[in-house]
Enzyme design. Structure first.
Site, mmCIF file in Angstrom:
data_model
loop_
_atom_site.group_PDB
_atom_site.id
_atom_site.type_symbol
_atom_site.label_atom_id
_atom_site.label_comp_id
_atom_site.label_asym_id
_atom_site.label_seq_id
_atom_site.Cartn_x
_atom_site.Cartn_y
_atom_site.Cartn_z
ATOM 1 C CG ASP A 1 -11.666 -4.275 -2.381
ATOM 2 O OD1 ASP A 1 -10.672 -3.748 -1.835
ATOM 3 O OD2 ASP A 1 -11.714 -5.482 -2.698
ATOM 4 C CE LYS B 1 -6.210 -7.108 0.567
ATOM 5 N NZ LYS B 1 -6.838 -7.444 -0.722
ATOM 6 C CD GLN C 1 -7.156 -10.632 -2.643
ATOM 7 O OE1 GLN C 1 -7.378 -10.092 -1.560
ATOM 8 N NE2 GLN C 1 -6.425 -10.054 -3.583
#
Ligand code: NAP
Length: 282
Positions: A120, A53, A97
């Site tokens: 997200d 990422k 994460q």
């Protein structure tokens, strides 16, 4: 019939080029888009995901920071780090994460991220906005699947869509996005009776269970679009999806491979969400 392959790798390259141009335009105005990624603990898969990422951000000209913390980080300290990033003007997107260590309440952490930086799309207010048809951030994986359907000009409106899997991060938001695009949507879960009876009715079949070979060729309508979100290991340790790819591709009209399908699109849509956040901020 052999299905046409929808390459997430090729589509990602195209989208990332556009993202790079938009990032360059923002940077010229002194507003370089910025993403902060937080990793707690040593989960090996998570380490690979966050590295990819951060690298994707750098390749597109974003400002990106990776904050790594030991597995024994307290929940309160993590919340304080998020609060700091919420107030950092250089940061447009914050990603924590998952999974987090068991002593940290993941829901509490997600709710602590400012909704306008929740790239997200997992914050409860973003889930609610999606549910009510006014999405701010679309969760990256389902958003990537929608982009793949768009790339093949698939007429989603009026189509029968079946989503196998009902998690908060993939299945449920996927169903909402398909519904919003005008599909008639069925969501299946582990309690579904006769899964094949549902999947055989699908013009669009999205599979996100984490169960290898859960969808076999006899469960697919000839000509259907099959989008495989799953990430599993086969007997040789190679990455594979949830769909029996070799046989299903002989029945489907379109299919996404694993690797090289939905996976790269997930990271690409994270970049898209971050650039959208930065542009909104402007
Ligand atoms: P998850 O939270 O474990 O959810 C799995 C879902 O599948 C649940 O809703 C479960 O039903 C359902 N399910 C399990 N067995 C089933 C069965 N036999 N029939 C029908 N439904 C069944 O998983 P997730 O986070 O959504 O991820 C799913 C897969 O996608 C995993 O392989 C994951 O690694 C992968 N993934 C890939 C990407 C990517 O970028 N490609 C991104 C995210 C996830 P219940 O609700 O009844 O338990």
């Amino acid at each position: 019939m052999t299905a046409q392959i929808i390459s997430g790798t090729a589509l990602s390259q195209q989208i990332r080029q556009e993202v790079s141009q938009r990032a360059a335009a923002l940077t010229t105005q002194g507003k370089q888009p910025g993403l902060a990624v937080i990793l707690v603990g040593e989960n090996p898969a998570s380490q690979v995901y966050v590295r990819n990422k951060v690298k994707a951000c750098e390749d597109c000209g974003f400002y990106s920071i990776l904050e790594k913390y030991d597995a024994d980080l307290s929940e309160a300290t993590l919340l304080a780090h998020i609060d700091r990033l919420n107030h950092d003007p250089k940061i447009n997107g914050i990603l924590v994460q998952l999974p987090l260590p068991a002593h940290i309440n993941a829901n509490k952490v997600i709710e602590a991220i400012a909704a306008e930086k929740d790239v997200d799309g997992f914050h409860i207010s973003n889930a609610g906005l999606l549910m009510t048809g006014q999405p701010l951030f679309r969760p990256c994986t389902p958003y990537g699947v929608m982009k793949m359907l768009e790339a093949i000009n698939y007429p989603v409106r009026g189509a029968n869509a079946v989503v196998v899997g009902a998690s908060n991060i993939v299945g449920k938001p996927q169903a909402m996005l398909l519904l919003q695009a005008g599909a008639t949507v069925t969501i299946c879960n582990s309690k579904t009776r006769d899964l094949g009876a549902h999947t055989r009715n699908a013009d669009i079949l999205v599979v996100a269970t984490g169960k290898r070979n859960i969808v076999t060729a006899d469960m697919v309508k000839p000509g259907a679009v099959v989008l495989d979100v799953g990430m599993n290991r086969d007997d040789d340790g190679k990455l594979c999806g949830d769909v029996d790819y070799a046989n299903v591709k002989e029945v489907a009209g379109y299919i996404t491979p694993v690797p090289g399908g939905v996976g790269p699109m997930t990271i690409t849509m994270l970049l898209v969400n971050t650039i959208e956040a930065a542009e909104r901020n402007l």
